[in-house]
Write an enzyme that holds these catalytic residues in place. Structure first.
Site, PDB file in Angstrom:
ATOM      1  N   SER A  33      91.045  85.856  -8.234  1.00  0.00           N
ATOM      2  CA  SER A  33      90.720  85.934  -9.654  1.00  0.00           C
ATOM      3  C   SER A  33      89.998  87.213 -10.025  1.00  0.00           C
ATOM      4  O   SER A  33      89.811  87.500 -11.210  1.00  0.00           O
ATOM      5  CB  SER A  33      89.870  84.732 -10.065  1.00  0.00           C
TER       6      SER A  33
ATOM      7  N   GLU B 121      67.195 135.340  37.007  1.00  0.00           N
ATOM      8  CA  GLU B 121      68.615 135.633  37.103  1.00  0.00           C
ATOM      9  C   GLU B 121      68.964 137.099  37.349  1.00  0.00           C
ATOM     10  O   GLU B 121      69.975 137.396  37.981  1.00  0.00           O
ATOM     11  CB  GLU B 121      69.314 135.167  35.807  1.00  0.00           C
TER      12      GLU B 121
END
Length: 815
Positions: free
Chosen positions: A459, A81
């Site tokens: 219940s 680069e």
């Protein structure tokens, strides 16, 4: 050209550049933030034993300090680069001049105009638009960055920020994604491959384009050799390395998507988008072993329910004469996908005794008659056909079906259950969620029935009513009449509501212990009326129920409110921890990416050894007294020992307790069970609120799931029991009245009762044991249920069902 013209031109150019600088400079961002960069790092979610559950966030990134970057790796990027990186001032004027001259001569754009520092400026501060003004800003920022940061600081920013494809940002993420390695473990060839990616991550992707990627890698290696970063020998060795890149994603170590989504929602609510980008490590209370056991037990239980109601023939069929190659078959099977513990399979042949099938991963296999014997024709939840007489009666060539391995490891026919369910395990002492299974398979339905599902508890709510009754002076021996009762109700047939027991029989005068064990509805209604609605609702709120979800009517005695399985687990934790209220929570701690503690859960903890009058830090609030708790625990143990949950005795333990629940028309089946310190709740039902079918009660449908799970979780766990409080004694009582017998009268039964106080409080308003309960009249009845009573094992719906899709439970309610 005269000197004067050149001078004027230079002055004009200089003034122009100065004017451009004065115009652009105020628009430049402050680069001070580069000295303390916060990278976008995904959130990771872990179980309490450190297993990765999920990651959230688009960008995979693990920042690396420049001191930990291998020298060859740094050199690879410099070679590819910016080979003058250590020589220029952020902008390589020589490179720019070369690029300009090349463009003027050939018309081609060449590398050399963008330095590593300029890329840092662009990636941190600027957009991707390609304009002259943006380029000027990039150059000016690069010069400023180079003047204020060291070269190593700049290179570190670059290596951790740059994009490498496959959602990988930074060199460490790239190394892990493409090679499954850390940066320090990469070979020179792999380093060069990664070093060549930033120029064009898609074009040079070594997985998607290995040929182009190899060309780019070799170019980077040549540049490294030319710049004398590597020797000829190392260069040649790297050139000969094969292309081994493939996608490596850190494996999910605990596949628990319902848990992952619960955490994601909670974190997003707390931190917004920052939750996905700040690298938070979220540690949960989930135990991986318990979670796997919960999901396996739930899937097994739902499958068993589904298969006993019959086989729904597959709706997916292909023409084997038209589709006859394995690649084509694989496409068909891939579309079906896995579900639960089953995989799709294609029927190739079928006769009376055997069928030949094809699966994508197992190839060809056979199913015998025993593997399909269960597949009676499904007609309805209450009706199915007879057992099939042959294999070909069930399977046809071209059918796309589902198969699974049974306990013996043999392949058998199966199907995706239409019924759903949930399973929750909770640490009763702290409220920590240990396991949460929110449905059969998250891939099929993301709705979390454990935390978001609002269903009638049936219940399962009765123990709250009984607790209020014991607190009001009743005892387990108190006798209440189990006989018909009616209430005025315009919505019921004939304008009268007549609840009844599951068996349609009535037991007459019944001790509370027996009534709870057998889930007698009439007793619960009479208890509620005797104690009073306000007291029961007030106590229910202390247990953790939302009072807005509880009806102000006698139907509450039969569990006509709504609650999620997590809420039921919270309520039953009171019985499992000695009588204290704890609040469920899932996140135990949150750490930043650097390991700094951001959050630590500090739950209120049940403390059986702490004196209630001397509250300690984080001590949970007592909901019911030691005496009421001890009596309720004993009564709930009898539900298992001789009541509706007697199947649980197969676990061979004496400390099991709980309560079944079944709602009207068998829409819901529950078992809320515990041992001291641990609560587990199992629920089964249809999302559509249709009936589960005749006799599909909590004891029949939900309890087996609970048993299978607890069989695994209680292995090698010693039994525990709660100490008997000083305020409880064993006494002889008259079973007909529930009253204590004087010493002069023989016989009776032994039952636990509160120890008489030496100075009874005349204003306590306690209900005398064995006293008769006044019958409710039509005038005193309040908002009765519009439907007939539920099974003796459970309760009735009161209002139109509250569908999960209509009222999802907000996540914040859990923590």
């Amino acid at each position: 050209m005269s000197f004067e013209v050149l001078l004027v031109g230079a002055l004009v150019a200089g003034l122009g550049l100065f004017g451009l600088y004065r115009y652009v400079e105020p628009q430049l961002p402050d680069i001070a933030g580069l000295k303390d960069v916060r990278y976008q790092i995904p959130m990771s979610v872990y179980s309490r034993d450190g297993k990765l559950i999920a990651q959230f966030g688009e960008k995979k990134r693990s920042p690396v300090a420049i001191g930990d970057v291998p020298l060859d790796l740094a050199h690879a990027f410099i070679a590819a680069e910016d080979d003058r990186f250590y020589d220029h001032v952020g902008v390589d004027y020589q490179g720019i001049l070369r690029a300009v001259l090349t463009f003027a001569r050939t018309g081609e754009k060449r590398q050399g105009g963008s330095t590593i520092t300029m890329q840092v400026a662009r990636n941190f501060f600027l957009s991707s638009e390609k304009t002259f003004l943006r380029k000027v800003k990039e150059i000016m920022l690069a010069v400023r960055i180079d003047s204020e940061l060291s070269k190593d600081q700049i290179l570190e920013l670059y290596l951790n920020k740059i994009y490498f494809g496959q959602h990988a940002y930074g060199i460490e993420a790239a190394a892990q994604v493409y090679y499954g390695k850390h940066v320090g473990e990469l070979t020179l060839g792999e380093i060069a491959m990664i070093g060549g990616l930033p120029k064009a991550p898609s074009a040079f992707n070594p997985v998607a384009n290995p040929e182009r990627a190899q060309i780019r890698r070799n170019y980077v290696l040549r540049r490294m050799r030319k710049l004398r970063f590597i020797s000829d020998e190392a260069y040649q060795k790297a050139l000969n390395e094969p292309i081994t890149a493939r996608i490596h994603i850190r494996p999910i170590e605990l596949d628990a998507p319902y848990i992952a989504e619960m955490v994601r929602a909670e974190m997003y609510q707390q931190y917004g988008e920052d939750a996905y980008e700040s690298g938070y490590a979220v540690h949960t209370t989930i135990d991986s072993r318990a979670q796997l056991a919960a999901e396996a037990a739930l899937q097994s239980g739902l499958r068993e329910y589904d298969e006993r109601h019959g086989y729904r023939k597959t709706k997916v069929h292909i023409d084997l004469k038209q589709i006859k190659t394995k690649p084509a078959w694989n496409q068909v099977l891939e579309a079906a996908g896995p579900a639960g513990d089953s995989v799709p399979a294609l029927v190739l042949t079928a006769n009376d005794t055997v069928a030949g099938l094809y699966t994508a991963n197992q190839g060809e296999l056979e199913l015998s008659y025993e593997a399909v014997r269960w597949a009676k024709q499904f007609i309805s939840v209450d009706v199915h056909g007879g057992a099939p007489r042959s294999v070909k009666e069930v399977l046809k060539p071209g059918d796309v079906v589902r198969i699974r391995k049974n306990a013996e490891g043999r392949w058998v026919l199966t199907q995706i259950p239409k019924v759903q369910g949930a399973l929750v395990e909770l640490d009763a002492d702290s409220g920590a969620l240990i396991a949460v299974a929110g449905g059969y398979d998250y891939r099929l339905s993301k709705f979390n029935r454990a935390s978001q599902g609002q269903r009638q508890p049936g219940s399962g709510f009765k123990p709250v009513v009984y607790s209020a009754a014991l607190d009001s002076g009743f005892t387990p021996a108190s006798v209440v009449n189990d006989s018909p009762i009616s209430f005025a109700d315009p919505a019921s047939p004939g304008g009268v509501w007549r609840p009844h027991n599951y068996s349609m029989k009535f037991g007459g005068p019944t001790p509370l212990r027996e009534a709870l064990a057998k889930s007698r509805n009439m007793v619960s209604i009479r208890l509620l009326r005797a104690v009073g609605l306000p007291k029961v609702i007030e106590l229910a709120e202390k247990f953790g129920f939302n009072p807005d979800e509880l009806p102000r009517s006698f139907t509450l005695a039969l569990g006509s409110g709504t609650a999620s399985p997590v809420r039921m687990a919270q309520a039953y934790a009171v019985f499992a921890n000695g009588g204290y209220r704890v609040d469920p929570f899932l996140i135990s701690r949150i750490e930043t990416q650097s390991g700094r503690l951001l959050y630590q859960a500090t739950p209120a903890v049940a403390c059986m050894g702490c004196a209630d009058g001397k509250s300690t830090a984080n001590q949970a609030k007592r909901v019911i007294s030691e005496e009421v708790h001890y009596m309720m625990n004993s009564m709930l143990q009898d539900v298992v020992r001789r009541g509706t949950a007697v199947k649980a005795l197969e676990l061979g333990r004496n400390d099991l307790a709980g309560k079944t629940g079944t709602t009207n028309q068998y829409r819901d089946a529950w078992f809320n069970g515990y041992v001291p310190g641990i609560v587990t709740v199992a629920w089964v039902g249809f999302d559509s609120y249709q009936s589960l079918g005749d006799k599909e009660t909590g004891g029949q449908t939900a309890l087996p799931i609970w048993i299978e799970f607890m069989k695994e979780m209680l292995r090698d766990v010693p039994e525990r029991k709660f100490p008997q409080p000083a305020g409880i004694m064993n006494a002889r009582v008259d079973p007909a009245t529930g009253n204590r017998l004087p010493a002069s009268i023989p016989g009776g039964i032994i039952e636990m009762v509160p120890r008489p106080s030496p100075q009874p409080d005349a204003g306590a308003g306690t209900y005398e044991s064995g006293a008769s309960i006044p019958e409710p009249s039509a005038e005193t009845a309040n908002d009765p249920l519009p439907e007939s009573a539920p099974p003796e094992d459970e309760e009735i719906d009161t209002a139109p069902p509250v569908r999960p899709a209509d009222t999802p439970k907000p996540m914040e309610s859990l923590f």
